[in-house]
Write a protein that holds these residues in place. Structure first.
Motif, PDB file in Angstrom:
ATOM      1  N   PHE A   1       0.840  -1.195   0.000  1.00  0.00           N
ATOM      2  CA  PHE A   1       0.000   0.000   0.000  1.00  0.00           C
ATOM      3  C   PHE A   1       0.877   1.249   0.000  1.00  0.00           C
ATOM      4  O   PHE A   1       1.928   1.267   0.638  1.00  0.00           O
ATOM      5  CB  PHE A   1      -0.917   0.001   1.227  1.00  0.00           C
ATOM      6  N   PRO A   2       0.434   2.308  -0.666  1.00  0.00           N
ATOM      7  CA  PRO A   2       1.248   3.526  -0.736  1.00  0.00           C
ATOM      8  C   PRO A   2       1.114   4.412   0.508  1.00  0.00           C
ATOM      9  O   PRO A   2       1.335   5.605   0.431  1.00  0.00           O
ATOM     10  CB  PRO A   2       0.696   4.226  -1.976  1.00  0.00           C
ATOM     11  N   PHE A   3       0.721   3.852   1.626  1.00  0.00           N
ATOM     12  CA  PHE A   3       0.586   4.629   2.857  1.00  0.00           C
ATOM     13  C   PHE A   3       0.874   3.746   4.054  1.00  0.00           C
ATOM     14  O   PHE A   3       0.840   2.525   3.966  1.00  0.00           O
ATOM     15  CB  PHE A   3      -0.816   5.222   2.984  1.00  0.00           C
ATOM     16  N   LYS A   4       1.167   4.390   5.180  1.00  0.00           N
ATOM     17  CA  LYS A   4       1.400   3.669   6.427  1.00  0.00           C
ATOM     18  C   LYS A   4       0.031   3.370   7.055  1.00  0.00           C
ATOM     19  O   LYS A   4      -0.750   4.288   7.282  1.00  0.00           O
ATOM     20  CB  LYS A   4       2.246   4.525   7.368  1.00  0.00           C
TER      21      LYS A   4
ATOM     22  N   ILE B   1     -12.770  10.359  12.724  1.00  0.00           N
ATOM     23  CA  ILE B   1     -12.403   9.651  11.497  1.00  0.00           C
ATOM     24  C   ILE B   1     -10.889   9.705  11.373  1.00  0.00           C
ATOM     25  O   ILE B   1     -10.280  10.777  11.459  1.00  0.00           O
ATOM     26  CB  ILE B   1     -13.081  10.296  10.268  1.00  0.00           C
ATOM     27  N   HIS B   2     -10.272   8.562  11.189  1.00  0.00           N
ATOM     28  CA  HIS B   2      -8.823   8.468  11.073  1.00  0.00           C
ATOM     29  C   HIS B   2      -8.455   8.095   9.646  1.00  0.00           C
ATOM     30  O   HIS B   2      -9.068   7.199   9.065  1.00  0.00           O
ATOM     31  CB  HIS B   2      -8.282   7.396  12.030  1.00  0.00           C
ATOM     32  N   VAL B   3      -7.462   8.783   9.093  1.00  0.00           N
ATOM     33  CA  VAL B   3      -6.955   8.463   7.757  1.00  0.00           C
ATOM     34  C   VAL B   3      -5.431   8.403   7.837  1.00  0.00           C
ATOM     35  O   VAL B   3      -4.830   8.980   8.737  1.00  0.00           O
ATOM     36  CB  VAL B   3      -7.402   9.507   6.701  1.00  0.00           C
ATOM     37  N   PRO B   4      -4.784   7.706   6.906  1.00  0.00           N
ATOM     38  CA  PRO B   4      -3.322   7.616   6.930  1.00  0.00           C
ATOM     39  C   PRO B   4      -2.665   8.994   6.785  1.00  0.00           C
ATOM     40  O   PRO B   4      -3.255   9.918   6.213  1.00  0.00           O
ATOM     41  CB  PRO B   4      -2.993   6.729   5.729  1.00  0.00           C
ATOM     42  N   GLU B   5      -1.446   9.086   7.276  1.00  0.00           N
ATOM     43  CA  GLU B   5      -0.674  10.319   7.193  1.00  0.00           C
ATOM     44  C   GLU B   5      -0.573  10.756   5.734  1.00  0.00           C
ATOM     45  O   GLU B   5      -0.337   9.936   4.839  1.00  0.00           O
ATOM     46  CB  GLU B   5       0.719  10.065   7.769  1.00  0.00           C
ATOM     47  N   GLY B   6      -0.766  12.049   5.492  1.00  0.00           N
ATOM     48  CA  GLY B   6      -0.705  12.576   4.129  1.00  0.00           C
ATOM     49  C   GLY B   6      -2.049  12.593   3.424  1.00  0.00           C
ATOM     50  O   GLY B   6      -2.170  13.111   2.322  1.00  0.00           O
TER      51      GLY B   6
END
Length: 162
Positions: free
Chosen positions: A74-77, A87-92
């Motif tokens: 995946f292109p994210f952590k 609501i939580h989303v990946p960094e960036g």
């Protein structure tokens, strides 16, 4: 059906009142058959075999290495599990609502009133609730999102229209 006031029921509850589910389902019969003495022994034997095969598989593979490999695809952590109301989303990444419950879909319709809901006349002109399905379509050069609204809660949406 008796003379029951159904205004406070969700459509799901109303539907179950109109069409009550059977006391015994096909699934109940399958479970009952599987739990019979002979069925229970077969389930026990199959379960034991699955546990044994799973243990061998775990010894042959490193779980943490598999998790790291999967995460690298995946292109994210990945984010941690959260149980708060945020609501939580990946960094960036960022988020914003596309449409909110009661939001007008037309310029001549007022926002939903949190106390009185929406008028019966405007009820089909605002974004609904209980969305249980959504699909994106490409039509020509336009991206169109279709949203299914399963049912409404009359007491919440139309409190003054009993």
């Amino acid at each position: 059906m008796t003379d029951t006031n159904t205004n406070h029921l969700s459509w799901d509850e109303w539907d179950e009142l109109q069409n009550p589910p059977p006391a015994v389902t096909d699934f109940d019969r399958v479970v009952e058959r599987a739990i019979s003495r002979r069925g229970f022994l077969g389930v026990l034997a199959m379960g034991s075999a699955a546990v044994a095969m799973g243990s061998v598989g775990n010894l042959m593979n490193s779980t943490s290495a598999q998790a790291q490999e999967a995460a690298s695809r995946f292109p994210f952590k990945p984010i941690a599990i959260a149980t708060d109301t945020t609501i939580h989303v990946p960094e960036g990444y960022s988020w914003r609502p596309l449409a909110k419950w009661g939001q007008p879909l037309f310029s001549n319709v007022a926002d939903i009133d949190p106390v009185n809901g929406v008028s019966l006349e405007a009820s089909d002109k605002v974004f609904g609730e209980n969305t249980d399905g959504m699909e994106s379509f490409l039509i020509g050069t336009h991206q169109v999102i279709a949203v299914n609204h399963e049912y409404v809660n009359n007491e919440t949406n139309l409190p003054n229209n009993e």
